[in-house]
Every structure is written in C-alpha cells, then in structure tokens.
Design a protein around this motif. Structure first.
Motif, PDB file in Angstrom:
ATOM      1  N   HIS A 160       0.809  -1.228   0.000  1.00 12.06           N
ATOM      2  CA  HIS A 160       0.000   0.000   0.000  1.00 12.06           C
ATOM      3  C   HIS A 160       0.842   1.277   0.000  1.00 12.06           C
ATOM      4  N   THR A 161       2.069   1.206   0.521  1.00  8.04           N
ATOM      5  CA  THR A 161       2.809   2.449   0.826  1.00  8.04           C
ATOM      6  C   THR A 161       4.142   2.551   0.096  1.00  8.04           C
ATOM      7  N   ARG A 162       4.754   3.734   0.241  1.00 10.69           N
ATOM      8  CA  ARG A 162       6.154   3.934  -0.155  1.00 10.69           C
ATOM      9  C   ARG A 162       6.888   4.499   1.050  1.00 10.69           C
ATOM     10  N   PRO A 163       8.224   4.314   1.080  1.00 11.57           N
ATOM     11  CA  PRO A 163       8.984   4.833   2.224  1.00 11.57           C
ATOM     12  C   PRO A 163       8.729   6.327   2.430  1.00 11.57           C
ATOM     13  N   GLY A 164       8.648   6.733   3.697  1.00  8.92           N
ATOM     14  CA  GLY A 164       8.447   8.151   4.009  1.00  8.92           C
ATOM     15  C   GLY A 164       6.992   8.548   4.138  1.00  8.92           C
ATOM     16  N   GLU A 165       6.071   7.648   3.772  1.00  7.99           N
ATOM     17  CA  GLU A 165       4.653   7.969   3.949  1.00  7.99           C
ATOM     18  C   GLU A 165       4.233   7.640   5.385  1.00  7.99           C
ATOM     19  N   GLU A 166       3.054   8.140   5.759  1.00  5.90           N
ATOM     20  CA  GLU A 166       2.600   7.941   7.135  1.00  5.90           C
ATOM     21  C   GLU A 166       1.407   6.988   7.189  1.00  5.90           C
ATOM     22  N   VAL A 167       1.384   6.181   8.256  1.00  7.24           N
ATOM     23  CA  VAL A 167       0.321   5.194   8.455  1.00  7.24           C
ATOM     24  C   VAL A 167      -0.335   5.459   9.810  1.00  7.24           C
ATOM     25  N   LEU A 168      -1.661   5.615   9.819  1.00 11.05           N
ATOM     26  CA  LEU A 168      -2.381   5.837  11.076  1.00 11.05           C
ATOM     27  C   LEU A 168      -2.749   4.488  11.693  1.00 11.05           C
ATOM     28  N   VAL A 169      -2.394   4.329  12.971  1.00 11.24           N
ATOM     29  CA  VAL A 169      -2.720   3.088  13.685  1.00 11.24           C
ATOM     30  C   VAL A 169      -3.273   3.422  15.069  1.00 11.24           C
ATOM     31  N   ARG A 181       1.838   6.595  12.897  1.00 15.41           N
ATOM     32  CA  ARG A 181       1.271   7.649  13.744  1.00 15.41           C
ATOM     33  C   ARG A 181       0.288   6.957  14.677  1.00 15.41           C
ATOM     34  N   PRO A 182       0.738   6.566  15.880  1.00 16.37           N
ATOM     35  CA  PRO A 182      -0.178   5.864  16.797  1.00 16.37           C
ATOM     36  C   PRO A 182      -1.122   6.847  17.478  1.00 16.37           C
ATOM     37  N   LEU A 183      -2.418   6.514  17.473  1.00 13.41           N
ATOM     38  CA  LEU A 183      -3.434   7.392  18.067  1.00 13.41           C
ATOM     39  C   LEU A 183      -4.180   6.611  19.141  1.00 13.41           C
ATOM     40  N   PRO A 184      -4.452   7.246  20.285  1.00 11.65           N
ATOM     41  CA  PRO A 184      -5.137   6.520  21.360  1.00 11.65           C
ATOM     42  C   PRO A 184      -6.558   6.116  20.966  1.00 11.65           C
ATOM     43  N   GLY A 185      -6.924   4.904  21.349  1.00  4.92           N
ATOM     44  CA  GLY A 185      -8.250   4.399  21.010  1.00  4.92           C
ATOM     45  C   GLY A 185      -9.005   3.951  22.244  1.00  4.92           C
ATOM     46  N   VAL A 186     -10.299   3.759  22.089  1.00  5.92           N
ATOM     47  CA  VAL A 186     -11.143   3.205  23.134  1.00  5.92           C
ATOM     48  C   VAL A 186     -11.703   1.895  22.596  1.00  5.92           C
ATOM     49  N   ARG A 187     -11.453   0.791  23.294  1.00  6.79           N
ATOM     50  CA  ARG A 187     -11.854  -0.532  22.804  1.00  6.79           C
ATOM     51  C   ARG A 187     -11.410  -0.752  21.361  1.00  6.79           C
ATOM     52  N   GLY A 188     -10.183  -0.315  21.071  1.00  9.48           N
ATOM     53  CA  GLY A 188      -9.591  -0.576  19.766  1.00  9.48           C
ATOM     54  C   GLY A 188      -9.968   0.419  18.684  1.00  9.48           C
ATOM     55  N   MET A 189     -10.755   1.434  19.047  1.00  9.41           N
ATOM     56  CA  MET A 189     -11.230   2.386  18.034  1.00  9.41           C
ATOM     57  C   MET A 189     -10.729   3.799  18.309  1.00  9.41           C
ATOM     58  N   VAL A 190     -10.065   4.370  17.334  1.00  7.77           N
ATOM     59  CA  VAL A 190      -9.684   5.776  17.407  1.00  7.77           C
ATOM     60  C   VAL A 190     -10.922   6.570  16.986  1.00  7.77           C
ATOM     61  N   PRO A 191     -11.346   7.566  17.800  1.00  8.87           N
ATOM     62  CA  PRO A 191     -12.503   8.367  17.372  1.00  8.87           C
ATOM     63  C   PRO A 191     -12.245   8.932  15.972  1.00  8.87           C
ATOM     64  N   VAL A 192     -13.271   8.865  15.104  1.00 12.10           N
ATOM     65  CA  VAL A 192     -13.058   9.203  13.689  1.00 12.10           C
ATOM     66  C   VAL A 192     -12.599  10.654  13.526  1.00 12.10           C
ATOM     67  N   HIS A 193     -13.105  11.557  14.367  1.00 13.23           N
ATOM     68  CA  HIS A 193     -12.673  12.965  14.216  1.00 13.23           C
ATOM     69  C   HIS A 193     -11.195  13.132  14.592  1.00 13.23           C
ATOM     70  N   ARG A 194     -10.699  12.281  15.510  1.00  9.95           N
ATOM     71  CA  ARG A 194      -9.268  12.323  15.852  1.00  9.95           C
ATOM     72  C   ARG A 194      -8.430  11.816  14.677  1.00  9.95           C
ATOM     73  N   MET A 195      -8.958  10.810  14.012  1.00  8.14           N
ATOM     74  CA  MET A 195      -8.268  10.296  12.827  1.00  8.14           C
ATOM     75  C   MET A 195      -8.201  11.379  11.757  1.00  8.14           C
ATOM     76  N   GLU A 196      -9.337  12.068  11.595  1.00 10.05           N
ATOM     77  CA  GLU A 196      -9.385  13.122  10.569  1.00 10.05           C
ATOM     78  C   GLU A 196      -8.365  14.215  10.871  1.00 10.05           C
ATOM     79  N   GLN A 197      -8.268  14.594  12.178  1.00 12.31           N
ATOM     80  CA  GLN A 197      -7.295  15.623  12.555  1.00 12.31           C
ATOM     81  C   GLN A 197      -5.865  15.195  12.242  1.00 12.31           C
ATOM     82  N   ALA A 198      -5.628  13.875  12.305  1.00 15.38           N
ATOM     83  CA  ALA A 198      -4.264  13.371  12.118  1.00 15.38           C
ATOM     84  C   ALA A 198      -3.878  13.243  10.644  1.00 15.38           C
ATOM     85  N   ILE A 199      -4.881  13.273   9.758  1.00 15.56           N
ATOM     86  CA  ILE A 199      -4.559  13.148   8.329  1.00 15.56           C
ATOM     87  C   ILE A 199      -3.881  14.432   7.860  1.00 15.56           C
TER      88      ILE A 199
END
Ligand code: PLP
Length: 347
Positions: A69-78, A101-119
């Motif tokens: 899916h990726t190339r070196p230097g790109e970012e992956v949200l997890v 880019r690790p983002l804190p989740g609740v029960r395995g889910m990062v809130p979608v708006h937090r994901m959007e902020q991280a993009i």
C-alpha cells in the motif's frame, strides 16, 4: 495442562492431518499448487474480494500489505494498541520505511474525528498520510468486536482524503460469529484484509491476504522478497481449507466458554474483570488487588496458576490474559476457574 495462553496453541484436528497427507500439490511459486489456489479462491470468495494470497503468518500478511500500500516516508495511522504497531517487531519502520502515527483508542477504536485531525494536508514539511490500519477483533482491547458502522465511517473518511485501509482480521471470524455481520460486509469497508488460519480456526500454519487482483499481484512480489514464496505449500494449505469451511461456526463455543470463565472470575473479589466487555474469546483480568493484598506481582500469579495446571499469559503490568479455543472444553473451563479461585484466595 489447561492452556489458555492463546488460540495459537490449537492443534490440527484429525481431518486436517488427513487432508495434509492427501493434498494435491505443485510448485506454488510457479502458481501450480492446486490446493493453494483453491484456498486462495475460497478466501477471496468468503471476503467478497477479487483475489487472495497465502502467506506464512499474520505478521507476514500485515507487513506485505503495508509494503504494497505504501512507499517509504509515507505515514500510516494506527490505533496505539494495534498488533501491527505493538507486536510486529517494528517491521513497518524497518521494512516498509513508513512512519507510524499511533493514536489513542477506546476498545480498539480511534474516534473518527481524531483520525481526521491526524490526516496530513498538503505541506512541504509533512509526510503524506497513505494508509489507515484497523484490527477486528482487537486483541489488546480484549477481543473487542469493532462495529460495522465504525468501519463504514472510517471508510467515508478514507475516501474523502484518498487514503487506503488495511484490516488486520487475524480474528475476523470471531467478530463475524459474535456480531452476525458477515465477513463480506466487514471486508467491503476496507481495501485489504489479513485473516489468520492458525488461531481459533485451528490450522497449523498460515494466513491469507485478500484484496483486488492488482493489489494481490503486487503483494505476491513482496511476499517473494520476504522469503514467503513457498513450493509444495498445498500440504499446509489443505488444513487451511478445512479451517475456513468447517471451523468458523464452532467459534461460538469459545465465546461461550470465555463468557463463563469471565463471569466466574468476576465473582472473585481479588480479581477484576467485566464479563460484559468479553465480546469473543479473549479475557483480560486485572490482578492489581491481589498484588496489593499479597505484595506479589502478576507474574507470581501466573506461576501459581501454572503449578496447578493452568496457563495464562502476562498482558503488561497487573493485567493477565486468558484465551479460550478449540482444545479447551467447557468442563476444563470449570476446572480452570476452580484453580483461579484457589490462587486468588477464594471469594
Ligand atoms: C496473532 C495476530 C497477528 C499475527 O499473526 P502471526 O501469525 O502470529 O504472525 C496479527 N494481528 C493480530 C490481531 C493477532 O492477534
């Protein structure tokens, strides 16, 4: 021993061993192993995707997916407890050369708006966000089922920003059995999925990576580069076919056993677990009160369980994990509960 460390300890059933003996084989690097081809076609069909690739392990499937899916230097949200980030030896950085880019989740889910902020938007300083990784069921969240509507929301977000999604579905069929949502529906929200045959489904080896034809063609090359091009692999694909076609429905037994064990442990005052949080076959128990009462650590708790014939595993700090599976019966769960009670000092 009642081994509740992981569903990876499951041994192949007799029918799997017979299928291994009888498997039709060929050289799979030449694309000539009929049993591997059948396994790949079966997995693709079950997940409603165009193609699949038989890989040696869940880790290899996830990492081949990231490489493709990726190339070196790109970012992956997890999510910051995701297996692909937490337990895969830093391979995303070491092999794909991507930044996670690790983002804190609740029960395995990062809130979608937090994901959007991280993009990342367009900026000369930023690595481009290329991939989002999800995990269902979520191991470190205690086997939590990630709801379909959450995955659909992440899909909409990813579409808006032109980002791909990879699903670590090591235990996707546990989610399917627990929720009644089909594997196809879950898979329809993501670009690629990795499923494990060697966990609760009981096959001895292997995983499948599924996606579009073009994606799998490119993934096949990365698998070769990682040393995962196997020759007469039909011998190990044959039990995988039985895993996919005959072992899914029985996961419900593992879930019932997990609920039973968690409900029993919840009655022990020195231990902390919420049975309502046990969605599937994983139970995470906090032994903190026991640690405080005894002045001992969780590892001592595990050693005492072992002395009495029960194996569980450490999950960091005062947390321990039990996993139910194919090779542990309901009667053995009662026995295990008895042992846990004795070690914890009764009720
Ligand atoms: C076990 C697991 C994997 C990795 O599978 P291996 O076959 O052990 O490499 C990946 N993701 C999750 C969520 C897992 O539980």
């Amino acid at each position: 021993m009642i081994d509740l460390r992981s569903d990876t300890v499951t041994k192949p059933i007799e029918e799997m061993r017979k299928a291994m003996y009888e498997a039709e084989v060929g050289d799979d690097v030449y694309g000539e192993d009929p049993t591997v081809l059948k396994l790949e076609a079966t997995a693709a069909e079950m997940l409603g995707k165009e193609a699949a690739l038989f890989v040696t392990s869940g880790t290899q499937g996830n990492q081949v997916a990231v490489l493709t899916h990726t190339r070196p230097g790109e970012e992956v949200l997890v999510e910051d407890n995701a297996h692909i980030f937490f337990y895969e030896v830093g391979a995303m950085a070491a092999l794909a050369g991507v930044q996670t880019r690790p983002l804190p989740g609740v029960r395995g889910m990062v809130p979608v708006h937090r994901m959007e902020q991280a993009i990342r938007g367009e900026d000369i300083h930023f690595p481009p966000t290329r991939l989002i990784c999800l995990e269902n069921t979520h191991n470190r969240a205690g086997g939590a089922v990630i709801p379909l509507d959450y995955m659909q929301e992440v899909r909409h977000l990813a579409n808006r920003y032109g980002v791909s999604i990879h699903l670590d579905g090591a235990r996707l069929f546990n989610a399917v059995v627990a929720s009644g949502v089909s594997a196809k529906e879950y898979a329809s929200t993501v670009d690629s999925v990795q499923i494990c045959l060697s966990k609760g489904l009981g096959a001895p080896v292997g995983s499948l990576l599924v996606g579009t034809k073009d994606f799998i063609l490119r993934a096949r090359k990365w698998r070769k580069a990682l040393g995962g091009g196997m020759r007469q692999a039909g011998v190990i694909a044959a039990p995988g076919l039985i895993a996919l076609t005959k072992m899914v429905d029985r996961l419900a037994e593992d879930h019932a056993n997990a609920k039973k064990l968690a409900s029993g442990i919840a009655n022990i005052s020195a231990l902390d677990v919420n049975p309502d949080m046990v969605d599937t076959n994983i139970i995470i128990v906090d032994v903190k009160s026991w640690e405080e009462a005894t002045g001992r650590l969780a590892n001592d708790f595990l050693l005492r369980l072992k002395e009495k014939g029960v194996l569980a595993t450490s999950f960091g700090g005062s947390l321990i994990r039990f996993v139910t599976h194919l090779n542990v019966s309901s009667v053995q769960i009662d026995e295990a509960l008895q042992v846990v009670q004795e070690v914890a000092g009764g009720r």
